[in-house]
Design an enzyme around this catalytic site. Structure first.
Site, PDB file in Angstrom:
ATOM      1  N   LYS A 178       1.099  -0.924   0.326  1.00 39.72           N
ATOM      2  CA  LYS A 178      -0.166  -0.129  -0.208  1.00 39.72           C
ATOM      3  C   LYS A 178       0.854   0.914  -0.236  1.00 39.72           C
ATOM      4  O   LYS A 178       0.313   1.768  -1.087  1.00 39.72           O
ATOM      5  CB  LYS A 178      -0.652  -0.124   1.304  1.00 39.72           C
ATOM      6  CG  LYS A 178      -2.530  -0.963   0.837  1.00 39.72           C
ATOM      7  CD  LYS A 178      -2.843  -0.649   2.048  1.00 39.72           C
ATOM      8  CE  LYS A 178      -4.578  -1.602   1.585  1.00 39.72           C
ATOM      9  NZ  LYS A 178      -5.746  -1.357   2.355  1.00 39.72           N
ATOM     10  N   LYS A 225      -3.503 -11.161  -6.970  1.00 41.22           N
ATOM     11  CA  LYS A 225      -5.172 -11.774  -7.193  1.00 41.22           C
ATOM     12  C   LYS A 225      -5.954 -10.458  -7.025  1.00 41.22           C
ATOM     13  O   LYS A 225      -5.484  -8.993  -7.138  1.00 41.22           O
ATOM     14  CB  LYS A 225      -4.834 -11.229  -5.041  1.00 41.22           C
ATOM     15  CG  LYS A 225      -5.068 -10.077  -4.423  1.00 41.22           C
ATOM     16  CD  LYS A 225      -4.988 -10.457  -2.808  1.00 41.22           C
ATOM     17  CE  LYS A 225      -4.849  -9.133  -2.406  1.00 41.22           C
ATOM     18  NZ  LYS A 225      -5.237  -8.513  -0.835  1.00 41.22           N
ATOM     19  N   LYS A 239     -10.246  -5.303  -6.045  1.00 42.20           N
ATOM     20  CA  LYS A 239     -11.116  -4.339  -6.194  1.00 42.20           C
ATOM     21  C   LYS A 239      -9.889  -2.978  -7.542  1.00 42.20           C
ATOM     22  O   LYS A 239     -10.550  -2.722  -8.406  1.00 42.20           O
ATOM     23  CB  LYS A 239     -11.224  -3.862  -5.907  1.00 42.20           C
ATOM     24  CG  LYS A 239     -10.776  -2.606  -4.440  1.00 42.20           C
ATOM     25  CD  LYS A 239     -11.703  -1.466  -3.696  1.00 42.20           C
ATOM     26  CE  LYS A 239     -10.471  -1.198  -2.891  1.00 42.20           C
ATOM     27  NZ  LYS A 239      -9.464  -1.862  -1.766  1.00 42.20           N
TER      28      LYS A 239
END
Ligand code: TYM
Length: 333
Positions: free
Chosen positions: A115, A197, A200
């Site tokens: 992130k 993976k 969104k």
């Protein structure tokens, strides 16, 4: 737990619309386990603001997530369904655990590294201490198991380390939970990039739970399969990751084993296989989508569910928090 049942807890961040990975990796298993366990399921809204959110979207997604949990079979009479920010004990224990978690161990977390690479202009302290809040989410309810997909295993492990460290100093305050990872569906990959993976952040390869059947079918028909010459449906995750992912999805949805799937598509190519997987997913999600829409039309009911949930959750969470405050030496109120 007083009723002799073991306890389960898990949550999902309402940072995006729920997708097939969330369903197969998490919610589907929660629903299957919820009869045998005392269960706490929450919306991890506090975690979402480690990345900037649009406030109106966050509210909409949080409510939709509550409706979807119920539509997936989590009965609010039998399960405690709540919103994380409605139970202040999460933030309160989160602070205490910040002080029992090491800089070095937080620096090694994969989700932090990913992130912060994606949000280089907003590497905030919350993103860094995220695992401490997650450990608080878990430890407040003393669960035996935390059912999550494969990608969250590292977070449950750091939670165990922190719990053990705390218990070592103060005696057995926390139950040390085990991650509970499903046998199929634990790592659903993107349909158009099977090396990553499903999430969104890659919407073209991601099937959202509320998506229209025709859009789901289109994504499956376009799913990346492999450029091998054999072109047969065979489970070989290294050589054929795209086909292996579709087989895993089909297996998680239908309960069929990989051998059975290979036999079913023997002599048929990828062109025949992809729409069958798409149809199975459409039919799996159809009743959930319809029930979610029905529940969303009844806001008063959903409000009752999350208010009652916060009350039940708060009662248990505060018991643990009081114990922790006493152990560390805070003066009782
Ligand atoms: P989150 O919100 O990213 O994901 C929620 C759940 O969905 C699973 N999942 C997947 N499973 C299989 N394949 C995928 N492609 C896939 N994508 C997501 C995740 O493993 C997870 O089980 N930190 C957590 C939220 C959280 C939490 C907690 C979980 C906060 N506090 C306490 C458990 C206990 C997270 O970001 O999950």
């Amino acid at each position: 737990m007083e009723n002799g049942k073991k306890t389960l807890l898990s949550g999902i961040q309402p940072s995006g619309d729920l997708h097939l990975g969330n369903y197969l990796g998490a919610i589907k298993n929660w629903a299957e386990l919820s009869d045998q366990f005392e269960c706490y399921w929450f919306m991890a809204d506090m975690h979402t603001i480690t990345v900037r959110q649009n406030p109106a979207d966050l509210r909409r997604r949080t409510l939709t997530q509550i409706a979807t949990y119920i539509a997936c079979g989590l009965d609010p009479e039998k399960n405690t369904i709540f919103v994380q920010s409605h139970v202040p004990a999460h933030a309160e224990l989160g602070w205490v655990l910040d002080c029992y978690t090491m800089f070095g161990e937080l620096s090694r977390m994969t989700q932090f590294k990913d992130k912060s690479a994606k949000n280089a202009d907003n590497i905030n302290a919350g993103l860094f201490t995220y695992p401490c809040l997650m450990a608080a989410d878990i430890l407040l309810y003393q669960p035996d198991f935390v059912p999550v997909g494969e990608d969250q295993k590292q977070h449950v492990e750091i939670c165990r380390d922190v719990a053990n460290r705390f218990n070592h100093v103060y005696g057995d305050v926390f139950t040390v939970p085990e991650p509970y990872i499903p046998k199929t569906g634990a790592r659903v990959m993107s349909l158009n990039a099977p090396e990553s993976k499903m999430s969104k952040s890659g919407p073209d390869g991601c099937v959202f739970m509320m998506e229209k059947p025709e859009d789901i079918m289109r994504k499956f028909k376009r799913a990346v399969t492999d450029s091998d010459t054999e072109r047969c449906v065979r489970y070989a995750p290294q050589e054929k990751p795209g086909v292996a992912n579709l087989m895993s999805i089909y297996s998680a949805v239908t309960g069929k084993s990989f051998d059975e799937i290979e036999r079913e598509f023997d002599g048929k190519g990828y062109g025949a296989f992809k729409p069958v997987v798409g149809e199975a997913v459409v039919e799996l999600l159809r009743p959930i989508r319809e029930e979610t829409e029905r529940l969303l039309a009844d806001k008063a009911y959903l409000e009752n569910v999350y208010r009652a949930g916060a009350e039940r959750a708060g009662y248990i969470a505060n018991k643990t928090l009081r114990k922790v405050y006493k152990k560390v030496g805070f003066l009782p109120r």
